[in-house]
Scaffold this active site. Structure first.
Site, PDB file in Angstrom:
ATOM      1  CB  SER A  30      46.159 -39.487  26.688  1.00 52.66           C
ATOM      2  OG  SER A  30      45.721 -38.582  25.690  1.00 52.66           O
TER       3      SER A  30
ATOM      4  CG  HIS B 187      48.765 -40.645  22.386  1.00 51.17           C
ATOM      5  ND1 HIS B 187      48.123 -39.749  21.565  1.00 51.17           N
ATOM      6  CD2 HIS B 187      48.124 -40.566  23.581  1.00 51.17           C
ATOM      7  CE1 HIS B 187      47.145 -39.156  22.226  1.00 51.17           C
ATOM      8  NE2 HIS B 187      47.134 -39.617  23.458  1.00 51.17           N
TER       9      HIS B 187
ATOM     10  CG  HIS C 132      44.320 -37.031  12.421  1.00 53.80           C
ATOM     11  ND1 HIS C 132      43.120 -37.563  12.834  1.00 53.80           N
ATOM     12  CD2 HIS C 132      44.905 -36.501  13.523  1.00 53.80           C
ATOM     13  CE1 HIS C 132      42.979 -37.346  14.129  1.00 53.80           C
ATOM     14  NE2 HIS C 132      44.044 -36.719  14.574  1.00 53.80           N
TER      15      HIS C 132
ATOM     16  NE  ARG D 158      44.560 -30.805  16.492  1.00 56.20           N
ATOM     17  CZ  ARG D 158      44.923 -32.003  16.958  1.00 56.20           C
ATOM     18  NH1 ARG D 158      45.032 -32.195  18.270  1.00 56.20           N
ATOM     19  NH2 ARG D 158      45.172 -33.000  16.131  1.00 56.20           N
TER      20      ARG D 158
ATOM     21  CG  ASP E  16      51.660 -34.039  16.421  1.00 63.37           C
ATOM     22  OD1 ASP E  16      51.747 -33.467  17.526  1.00 63.37           O
ATOM     23  OD2 ASP E  16      50.867 -34.971  16.201  1.00 63.37           O
TER      24      ASP E  16
END
Length: 495
Positions: free
Chosen positions: A299, A329, A375, A384, A430
């Protein structure tokens, strides 16, 4: 005598200095000199000095601060090109070229930098540092996204007063034209929320200041100014567009009015129908930690690429959102939730770590991955993830789903390391976000990517402003055919 010369320099300095940046640096240097002096006569002008220095450290509004920074950064870019233009940034292999361009250093992105070991740094600040330094809505609370926006655009930590000016500015820009809702309403309510979002952003494009300025004629050194206006308008209007999509898709079209007294994230949660202050805190955290993640992801790179053709922020952001909608994504946290829900359906919610281990092995043996772990760049636990874990430990320590996620944090990495092939067996952002949203009642998983998009606007649009301010050219990498690669490599072997 020393006091006289210092006093005379300061008086001239206050009157004559024109650059805020130089002024601020001079204040800091002078203060250091004062500390080193054994004695100094504290005359009335000295208190004036501290009043002036306090005022100078409080930079002007965001737009004005950028006007000061742009010429400095242009000079910095010139110096980099002049001194280092021919320096190699590393070799490119065939594997890198055909493997998604991973590892290729080929993009200038100032907003953030991803370190494989430390994780994301926003303008040099780690996430824990941002949480400690950036202003919050309340003492000890989560940082306000408006503060992240100031940081991403300027590289500076704002004061609470400066953040408040950003909040007020965004509020003044937030009115969405009626035709945007008409466009969205033309879709059936069964349309995917991301389809509705990109259509809504495209409908907003009729308001583009850059498109109008380019049509009438504008010097290229001024491109960034209408781009800034477009970017701030788009950031300001996205929450209402997203909330409208959520309410028409999932809540029977019942809308919730914006609250002009709330900050950006709290007002977004309010328009979604959530009045719980803890949900407002979660939204502040969610938007902040998802605001940027370097420039190479789909993105972010798409926004940069499309923008390099001088497409305005609406066109560029809509393109980026279409990339974010892709399963590889922007759907990762949904994949995590589905996997957890399948786990509960098959094993139950009250599971032991032994049962979790068995389910993880079962997933891997079926040829699937454990979603939320690993990742492409990171080699340690995603900071995060840790921010969200700390939020959960503070606010929902006894939630069954959080306990399961917490146990998986301990169970999964050792299992993934057993194979010897996994470079990063640790949880990413996530692995946690979906569980938190579910806890507070935002259960509609197809909407999660829209939340992601609203958050990501802060980072990609900040960089887009700098792309035009620095005059970065249209992106045009060299592509190759199979034949070219084979011939090139064979010639290398033969040499």
């Amino acid at each position: 005598m020393r006091g006289f010369h210092t006093r005379r320099f300061l008086k001239g300095f206050v009157v004559e200095m024109g650059s805020w940046l130089l002024l601020r640096e001079s204040v800091q240097q002078l203060f250091s000199e004062f500390v080193l002096l054994e004695s100094i006569e504290l005359e009335p002008w000295f208190s004036i000095f501290f009043v002036c220095s306090s005022f100078l450290i409080m930079a002007p509004d965001l737009r004005s601060r950028l006007e000061e920074l742009v010429p400095l950064q242009r000079e910095r870019l010139k110096e980099i090109k002049k001194n280092y233009g021919k320096v190699s940034l590393g070799d490119t292999t065939v594997d890198m070229a055909i493997g998604g361009m991973r590892g290729i250093n080929g993009l200038l992105w100032e907003a953030s930098l991803l370190d494989p070991d430390e994780g994301i740094r926003f303008r040099g600040f780690s996430l824990p540092e941002c949480q400690a330094k950036l202003p919050a809505a309340k003492e000890g609370g989560e940082p306000l996204p408006e503060g992240f926006l100031w940081l991403l655009l300027t590289g500076e930590v704002p004061t609470k007063e400066q953040v408040d000016t950003v909040t007020a500015d965004l509020r003044s820009r937030s009115k969405v034209p009626g035709h945007v809702f008409d466009v969205i309403n033309a879709f059936p309510v069964t349309a995917h929320p991301m389809t509705q979002l990109t259509a809504g952003v495209m409908a907003l494009q009729t308001e583009s200041e850059f498109a109008k300025a380019y049509e009438t004629g504008i010097h290229k050194t001024k491109y960034w100014e209408p781009i800034y206006e477009d970017a701030m308008n788009l950031i300001a209007r996205l929450p209402e567009v997203a909330a409208f999509i959520y309410c028409r898709t999932y809540k029977g079209g019942v809308l919730h009015e914006a609250d002009p007294n709330m900050d950006y994230a709290a007002n977004f949660a309010q328009m979604l129908g959530f009045q719980d202050e803890l949900m407002h805190e979660l939204m502040r955290l969610y938007i902040s930690i998802h605001s940027d993640h370097e420039g190479g992801n789909v993105s972010a790179h798409t926004v940069h690429l499309v923008g390099s053709a001088l497409s305005d922020p609406y066109l560029s952001f809509a393109a980026g959102m279409n990339g974010l909608a892709g399963p590889l994504h922007g759907l990762a946290n949904q994949e995590v939730l589905r996997w957890l829900q399948e786990l509960v359906a098959q094993v139950g919610s009250d599971v032991s770590r032994k049962q979790l281990s068995e389910y993880v092995y079962k997933t891997l043996k079926s040829g699937k991955v454990v979603p939320g772990f690993g990742h492409a760049v990171l080699r340690n636990t995603d900071p995060r993830y840790m921010c969200q874990r700390e939020f959960a430990l503070k606010h929902l320590p006894n939630d069954p789903m959080f306990k399961m996620v917490s146990d998986l944090f301990e169970v999964v990495p050792p299992i993934l390391l057993e194979g010897g092939k996994v470079k990063n067996p640790y949880p990413n952002v996530d692995a946690h976000s979906g569980v938190l949203l579910q806890y507070f009642g935002l259960t509609e998983q197809n909407f999660y990517t829209v939340l992601f998009g609203v958050a990501r606007a802060l980072g990609v649009l900040s960089q887009l402003i700098w792309d035009r301010a620095l005059g970065l050219p249209i992106e045009r990498p060299k592509s190759m055919t199979f034949e070219y690669i084979e011939n090139y490599c064979e010639s290398k072997f033969a040499a």
